[in-house]
Write an enzyme that holds these catalytic residues in place. Structure first.
Site, PDB file in Angstrom:
ATOM      1  N   LYS A 196      -4.717  -7.111   6.741  1.00  0.00           N
ATOM      2  CA  LYS A 196      -4.633  -5.698   6.371  1.00  0.00           C
ATOM      3  C   LYS A 196      -5.448  -5.396   5.124  1.00  0.00           C
ATOM      4  O   LYS A 196      -5.818  -6.283   4.362  1.00  0.00           O
ATOM      5  CB  LYS A 196      -3.165  -5.301   6.122  1.00  0.00           C
ATOM      6  N   THR A 227       8.506   0.572   0.513  1.00  0.00           N
ATOM      7  CA  THR A 227       8.401   1.865   1.209  1.00  0.00           C
ATOM      8  C   THR A 227       8.330   1.698   2.726  1.00  0.00           C
ATOM      9  O   THR A 227       8.292   2.683   3.455  1.00  0.00           O
ATOM     10  CB  THR A 227       7.152   2.628   0.733  1.00  0.00           C
TER      11      THR A 227
END
EC number: 2.7.6.1
Length: 318
Positions: A196, A227
């Site tokens: 990523k 989150t």
């Protein structure tokens, strides 16, 4: 374990876990009062003697991080001035652990600053769990016992029958490969890796998936979910690649900002976490399964006090 000169106190961040740990040790939770004045100052008053005792303070430095950290420092100072023989900071979650290096110029290394503060306050030992970066142990000049939730998480999935070629453990980034290999070893399966890119803090973008996913049950593992952007993006990516089901597990459920909404709307079937951070009722959604680390911590504490080895607690039994 000798208990006549051992006492366990709890800060206000995770009294539920502290109570369980004390119960497992066969000790009543120590009597102390924590007060926050109108201007935000923290005051700690010990209502029993600790002179000559080995004292443990259970406090996760989770949200509100700065308040809980300051409370722990004040607690330690109170114990030091009350002549405790040994002061052990039991920190199931170590806040600021992600600030462990200078990733770019003119940045602080706050994980080291927290280590200095704890030592200066008077802590003689720290017991913590699943640090974001294991080298943080080296920031301390006092002993650090590093607990691991992996056996608890692994046993949960083994009890569900998740083992063998139908399972793949997924690391949400390259840095978590060692953690993924650890779980894969317990489940006797292969791993996959999400490659990523992170454009800015708390945001991630899935780039590529390395490993076999198609037709398998995928289990993501990470040290924490903040989150939930990384985990939910990754979950959607593996489902798009043909995964049959997708689960996630982590030690520390930070669950800040949009985390709960993202988890609820994601293809994740279940999110398995520990109680290192006390989760508020509004965050205890049906998808979330909480496993207690109280027995692991109590056994670790017992071994520390009895000068016994901890490493066998985290080894897969043959």
């Amino acid at each position: 374990m000798r208990t006549n000169d051992v006492k366990v106190f709890s800060g206000s961040s995770n009294k539920e876990l502290a109570t369980k740990i004390a119960h497992e040790l066969g000790i009543e939770l120590g009597d102390a009062k924590v007060v926050r004045f109108k201007d935000g100052e923290v005051y700690v008053k010990l209502n029993e003697t600790v002179r000559g005792d080995t004292v443990l303070v259970v406090q996760s430095t989770s949200e509100p991080v700065n308040e809980n950290l300051m409370e722990l420092l004040v607690f330690i100072d109170a114990l030091k001035r009350a002549s405790a023989k040994e002061i052990i900071a039991v920190m199931p979650y170590y806040g600021y652990a992600r600030q462990d290096r200078k990733a770019s110029p003119r940045e602080p290394i706050t994980a080291k600053l927290v280590a200095n503060l704890l030592t200066t306050a008077g802590a003689t030992r720290v017991i913590t769990m699943d640090l974001h970066a294991q080298q943080i142990q080296g920031f301390f000049d006092i002993p650090v016992d590093h607990m691991k939730a992996l056996p608890i998480l692994a046993k949960y999935f083994l009890d569900k029958g998740f083992t063998g070629d139908d399972i793949v453990v997924v690391s949400p980034d390259v840095g978590g490969v060692k953690r993924a290999r650890g779980l894969a070893s317990w489940l006797d399966c292969k791993i996959a890796i999400i490659d990523k890119r992170r454009p800015k803090p708390n945001e991630s973008e899935v780039m590529n998936i390395i490993g076999e996913i198609d037709g398998k049950i995928a289990i993501f593992i990470d040290d924490m979910i903040d989150t939930a952007g990384t985990i939910t993006n990754g979950a959607q990516a593996v489902m798009d690649r043909g995964a049959k089901e997708v689960y996630a597990c982590c030690t520390h459920a930070v669950f800040s900002g949009p985390a709960i909404d993202r988890l609820q709307e994601s293809p994740l079937k279940e999110v398995v976490i520990s109680d290192s951070i006390q989760l508020s009722e509004d965050k205890r959604i049906d998808k979330v399964t909480i496993l207690s680390v109280s027995k692991l911590f109590s056994e670790g504490i017992r071994r520390v006090i009895n000068n016994e080895s901890l490493s066998s607690l985290f080894v897969k039994q043959k």
